[in-house]
Design a protein around this motif. Structure first.
Motif, short mmCIF file in Angstrom:
data_model
loop_
_atom_site.label_atom_id
_atom_site.label_comp_id
_atom_site.label_asym_id
_atom_site.label_seq_id
_atom_site.Cartn_x
_atom_site.Cartn_y
_atom_site.Cartn_z
N UNK A 139 31.44 -10.38 -33.35
CA UNK A 139 30.31 -10.20 -32.25
C UNK A 139 30.05 -11.68 -31.47
N UNK A 140 29.48 -11.57 -30.40
CA UNK A 140 29.57 -12.79 -29.69
C UNK A 140 28.14 -13.37 -30.14
N UNK A 141 27.75 -14.58 -29.67
CA UNK A 141 26.58 -15.23 -30.10
C UNK A 141 25.35 -14.47 -29.31
N UNK A 142 25.76 -13.86 -27.94
CA UNK A 142 24.46 -13.23 -27.54
C UNK A 142 24.35 -12.05 -28.37
N UNK A 143 24.98 -11.28 -28.79
CA UNK A 143 24.79 -9.98 -29.52
C UNK A 143 23.97 -10.33 -30.64
N UNK A 144 24.27 -11.62 -31.55
CA UNK A 144 23.63 -12.00 -32.54
C UNK A 144 22.05 -12.26 -32.19
N UNK A 145 21.94 -12.88 -31.00
CA UNK A 145 20.77 -13.27 -30.75
C UNK A 145 19.93 -11.88 -30.25
N UNK A 146 20.52 -11.00 -29.76
CA UNK A 146 19.86 -9.71 -29.38
C UNK A 146 19.46 -9.14 -30.73
N UNK A 147 20.30 -8.95 -31.47
CA UNK A 147 20.13 -8.38 -32.92
C UNK A 147 18.95 -9.01 -33.69
N UNK A 148 18.76 -10.61 -33.85
CA UNK A 148 17.92 -11.17 -34.40
C UNK A 148 16.69 -10.96 -33.80
N UNK A 149 16.54 -10.75 -32.12
CA UNK A 149 15.38 -10.54 -31.70
C UNK A 149 14.72 -9.08 -31.97
N UNK A 150 15.61 -8.14 -32.05
CA UNK A 150 15.14 -6.80 -32.44
C UNK A 150 14.77 -6.71 -33.79
N UNK A 151 15.22 -7.41 -34.64
CA UNK A 151 14.98 -7.31 -36.11
C UNK A 151 13.55 -8.09 -36.16
N UNK A 152 13.35 -9.24 -35.33
CA UNK A 152 12.02 -9.80 -35.44
C UNK A 152 11.05 -8.90 -35.01
N UNK A 153 11.28 -8.20 -33.89
CA UNK A 153 10.36 -7.10 -33.30
C UNK A 153 10.06 -5.99 -34.37
#
Length: 65
Positions: A1-15
């Motif tokens: 996974x690219x770092x952008x996908x990790x950031x998106x996943x982390x943002x979704x998990x935070x929400x």
């Protein structure tokens, strides 16, 4: 996974975590307590600041109740 996908996943998990905390708060909320606060007023019980009952030596503040 690219770092952008990790950031998106982390943002979704935070929400999701924020929404779950809010859901738990709502589960503990009782709208009846907000709409009809039950308390005591001196010798008497009260609902929405309306006195319940009376005593021979203490007059009801609002005789229409």
């Amino acid at each position: 996974m690219s770092s952008k996908r990790y950031e998106e996943r982390d943002a979704i998990l935070a929400k999701i975590e924020v929404f779950q905390e809010h859901l738990e708060l709502l589960k503990r909320t009782n709208v009846l307590n907000d709409a009809f606060p039950i308390w005591h007023d001196g010798e008497f019980g009260a609902i929405n600041n309306f006195q319940l009952g009376q005593l021979p030596k203490i007059l009801v503040r609002n005789p229409s109740l």
